[in-house]
Design a protein around this motif. Structure first.
Motif, PDB file in Angstrom:
ATOM      1  N   PHE A 101       2.368   5.746   7.239  1.00 22.74           N
ATOM      2  CA  PHE A 101       3.277   4.810   6.584  1.00 22.74           C
ATOM      3  C   PHE A 101       4.703   5.307   6.810  1.00 22.74           C
ATOM      4  O   PHE A 101       5.029   6.456   6.488  1.00 22.74           O
ATOM      5  N   PRO A 102       5.572   4.455   7.366  1.00 21.60           N
ATOM      6  CA  PRO A 102       6.934   4.871   7.666  1.00 21.60           C
ATOM      7  C   PRO A 102       7.876   4.696   6.479  1.00 21.60           C
ATOM      8  O   PRO A 102       7.670   3.821   5.630  1.00 21.60           O
ATOM      9  N   TYR A 103       8.909   5.518   6.440  1.00 25.93           N
ATOM     10  CA  TYR A 103       9.945   5.406   5.412  1.00 25.93           C
ATOM     11  C   TYR A 103      11.295   5.651   6.060  1.00 25.93           C
ATOM     12  O   TYR A 103      11.399   6.264   7.126  1.00 25.93           O
ATOM     13  N   SER A 104      12.330   5.163   5.411  1.00 28.16           N
ATOM     14  CA  SER A 104      13.687   5.330   5.907  1.00 28.16           C
ATOM     15  C   SER A 104      14.624   5.415   4.711  1.00 28.16           C
ATOM     16  O   SER A 104      14.191   5.337   3.551  1.00 28.16           O
ATOM     17  N   SER A 105      15.914   5.544   4.988  1.00 26.44           N
ATOM     18  CA  SER A 105      16.893   5.613   3.900  1.00 26.44           C
ATOM     19  C   SER A 105      16.961   4.317   3.114  1.00 26.44           C
ATOM     20  O   SER A 105      17.401   4.297   1.961  1.00 26.44           O
ATOM     21  N   ASN A 106      16.518   3.219   3.730  1.00 28.47           N
ATOM     22  CA  ASN A 106      16.509   1.920   3.049  1.00 28.47           C
ATOM     23  C   ASN A 106      15.155   1.592   2.442  1.00 28.47           C
ATOM     24  O   ASN A 106      14.965   0.506   1.886  1.00 28.47           O
ATOM     25  N   ASP A 107      14.228   2.516   2.561  1.00 35.08           N
ATOM     26  CA  ASP A 107      12.847   2.243   2.145  1.00 35.08           C
ATOM     27  C   ASP A 107      12.229   3.559   1.705  1.00 35.08           C
ATOM     28  O   ASP A 107      11.591   4.260   2.486  1.00 35.08           O
ATOM     29  N   THR A 108      12.420   3.911   0.445  1.00 37.85           N
ATOM     30  CA  THR A 108      11.932   5.193  -0.067  1.00 37.85           C
ATOM     31  C   THR A 108      10.873   4.964  -1.142  1.00 37.85           C
ATOM     32  O   THR A 108      10.868   3.927  -1.802  1.00 37.85           O
ATOM     33  N   PRO A 109       9.965   5.920  -1.326  1.00 40.05           N
ATOM     34  CA  PRO A 109       8.925   5.760  -2.346  1.00 40.05           C
ATOM     35  C   PRO A 109       9.385   6.082  -3.755  1.00 40.05           C
ATOM     36  O   PRO A 109       8.613   5.926  -4.704  1.00 40.05           O
ATOM     37  N   GLY A 110      10.608   6.550  -3.925  1.00 38.62           N
ATOM     38  CA  GLY A 110      11.094   6.904  -5.255  1.00 38.62           C
ATOM     39  C   GLY A 110      11.167   8.408  -5.439  1.00 38.62           C
ATOM     40  O   GLY A 110      10.406   9.171  -4.845  1.00 38.62           O
ATOM     41  N   VAL A 149       0.830  -1.208   0.000  1.00 40.29           N
ATOM     42  CA  VAL A 149       0.000   0.000   0.000  1.00 40.29           C
ATOM     43  C   VAL A 149       0.867   1.261   0.000  1.00 40.29           C
ATOM     44  O   VAL A 149       0.471   2.290  -0.540  1.00 40.29           O
ATOM     45  N   LYS A 150       2.056   1.194   0.574  1.00 42.37           N
ATOM     46  CA  LYS A 150       2.879   2.390   0.727  1.00 42.37           C
ATOM     47  C   LYS A 150       3.840   2.628  -0.429  1.00 42.37           C
ATOM     48  O   LYS A 150       4.702   3.502  -0.347  1.00 42.37           O
ATOM     49  N   VAL A 151       3.696   1.899  -1.535  1.00 45.94           N
ATOM     50  CA  VAL A 151       4.572   2.108  -2.684  1.00 45.94           C
ATOM     51  C   VAL A 151       4.371   3.514  -3.245  1.00 45.94           C
ATOM     52  O   VAL A 151       3.348   4.167  -3.005  1.00 45.94           O
ATOM     53  N   GLY A 152       5.348   3.987  -4.012  1.00 43.95           N
ATOM     54  CA  GLY A 152       5.321   5.350  -4.526  1.00 43.95           C
ATOM     55  C   GLY A 152       4.098   5.673  -5.351  1.00 43.95           C
ATOM     56  O   GLY A 152       3.564   6.785  -5.288  1.00 43.95           O
ATOM     57  N   ASN A 153       3.615   4.714  -6.147  1.00 42.48           N
ATOM     58  CA  ASN A 153       2.456   4.962  -6.997  1.00 42.48           C
ATOM     59  C   ASN A 153       1.134   4.948  -6.240  1.00 42.48           C
ATOM     60  O   ASN A 153       0.076   5.186  -6.820  1.00 42.48           O
TER      61      ASN A 153
END
Length: 468
Positions: free
Chosen positions: A274-283, A43-47
């Motif tokens: 939805f969390p993000y980090s340097s290893n997990d970015t939406p693009g 669900v948290k993907v960039g698109n």
């Protein structure tokens, strides 16, 4: 020497243990947990919720001006020129249905997974919450609002069984009412089976719990115009009087300062993010900082429209929320998100401030009166950022005056958080002119997004929205 024979088919059809396939995906508790996290990741993907979905919903409304005329970053959505083959129309649909299928696979696989019954219940409820969020998000763009005709319009193909092959494409569009019923059914089940709270503040913000499902139901019922139901749900997590808090489960309340609820925040106001980090970015061209923050690398795709909410005279210059509007080269940009794209901020999907405004509006509409609790809820949100403005019952000559002020507060408080288009559509309003983008009437074909071309090519039972 001893020669032993195989007594089952495992040796004849070995499974490669170095990869996760449909044969061993649910083989261990560790793998099951990774699949649960994978459902959130879908669900948290960039698109989808990584940034683009928020942007689609906001730039359709009156608040933003496109600055770069970049067809890759949602120019056609802003200018109401999307077609069935437009990238954003096709990419969102694909991302959302991929996320829904992950949830369906998870729900089915959990039935026989080697984990405790309690974990099966919890994980299933998390998947139902995510599936509900995904279907609700889709129906607000690709179908007529429920409030138009109680949901009798065509909605979406309602896929509830896991698809692990290329078949089973053909499926008719269920009605809008059917989609909303499934969303509510999933959220009711999630409410029943999710834990009252999770282990840490981070998990209470980024993993669903009981109050998460309830909070989303207040949004869904508001979109349906079911104001009594909004009140029923909100009362489960909002006290009867100020200061407003939830009394059971996670103790939600407004954060003392609006500035503290963005970034990587896990305050009691952040019901779900939805969390993000340097290893997990939406693009690069998906994140919210890229779209709205002029100081980010390559950013500043959308500035605030001078004719939008920033021109509202009641939004005082001393209001703390004005600090998010940063002037750059003579234009104002939203700087709610400030972290670099290489280590981005969390995406706040549900904040307690929204729940309070949902309840305030629902009370005013349901009672058809200038209700004192509705005013108090409005004051709690306004007063957090602007202590000099205090509304009273006598501030509003009519109930419509109160409702108009609540809607104005939504535009201020929830700016750039994905509410502009859904609010306009649920209220049956037209989209106004903004810059070079035209006005779009609710009878115009561009009022809705078209069903994507790829869906029509592969799903022979799916039909296009009228006029597209």
């Amino acid at each position: 020497m001893f020669i032993t024979s195989c007594s089952d088919t495992d040796a004849l059809s070995p499974v490669n243990q170095t990869r996760i396939s449909d044969a061993n995906a649910f083989a261990t508790p560790e793998r099951v947990e990774q699949l649960v996290l994978g459902a959130y990741s879908g669900v948290k993907v960039g698109n989808f919720y990584g940034g683009r979905f928020f942007n689609y919903q906001d730039v359709r409304g009156p608040e933003f001006i496109n600055e770069r005329a970049n067809g890759v970053t949602n120019l056609f959505t802003w200018g109401f020129g999307v077609q069935s083959s437009t990238n954003e129309v096709q990419n969102l649909w694909s991302a959302a249905y991929t996320a829904i299928n992950r949830c369906n696979i998870l729900i089915e696989g959990l039935k026989t997974a080697p984990i405790t019954a309690a974990l099966k219940t919890k994980y299933t409820a998390e998947a139902q919450f995510l599936r509900a969020l995904s279907y609700y998000s889709l129906v607000t763009l690709y179908a007529q609002p429920y409030t138009l005709n109680n949901g009798t319009s065509l909605g979406l193909p309602l896929r509830l069984t896991p698809e692990t092959s290329g078949g089973n494409n053909d499926l008719v569009r269920s009605t809008v009412a059917d989609i909303y019923k499934q969303v509510i059914d999933d959220l009711n089940a999630a409410e029943t089976n999710l834990p009252l709270s999770n282990s840490t503040a981070l998990n209470n913000t980024t993993r669903a719990h009981r109050n998460t499902a309830i909070a989303l139901k207040t949004r869904v019922y508001l979109s349906m115009g079911k104001y009594a139901e909004v009140i029923t749900e909100a009362n489960k997590i909002v006290s009867s009087s100020a200061p407003f808090t939830s009394s059971t489960g996670v103790t939600h309340a407004l954060a003392p300062s609006i500035s503290s609820v963005f970034g990587k925040s896990t305050t009691s106001e952040n019901v779900f993010s939805f969390p993000y980090s340097s290893n997990d970015t939406p693009g690069t061209q998906n994140s919210l900082v890229f779209y709205y923050n002029a100081s980010s690398v390559g950013g500043g795709e959308y500035s605030l429209a001078p004719t939008g909410i920033i021109s509202n005279s009641g939004w005082k210059s001393t209001d703390a929320r004005r600090n998010f509007n940063v002037l750059t080269s003579g234009k104002s940009y939203v700087h709610k998100w400030t972290a670099p794209q290489t280590d981005p901020d969390f995406v706040p999907v549900i904040r307690y401030a929204e729940v309070l405004l949902n309840l305030s509006e629902a009370i005013a509409r349901n009672t058809n009166s200038v209700d004192s609790r509705a005013v108090a809820l409005l004051n709690s949100v306004r007063g957090r950022s602007d202590a000099t403005t205090v509304f009273s019952v006598s501030s509003f000559a009519t109930v419509q005056n109160l409702i108009d002020q609540i809607l104005t507060e939504r535009r201020i408080e929830l700016l750039a958080e994905g509410f502009s288009s859904p609010d306009i559509m649920r209220l049956g309003q037209n989209f106004p002119v903004k810059g070079s983008a035209p006005a779009v009437a609710k009878t115009d074909t561009q009022y809705l997004w078209p069903i994507p071309l790829n869906e029509l090519l592969y799903n022979k039972l799916c039909v296009q929205n009228t006029g597209h």
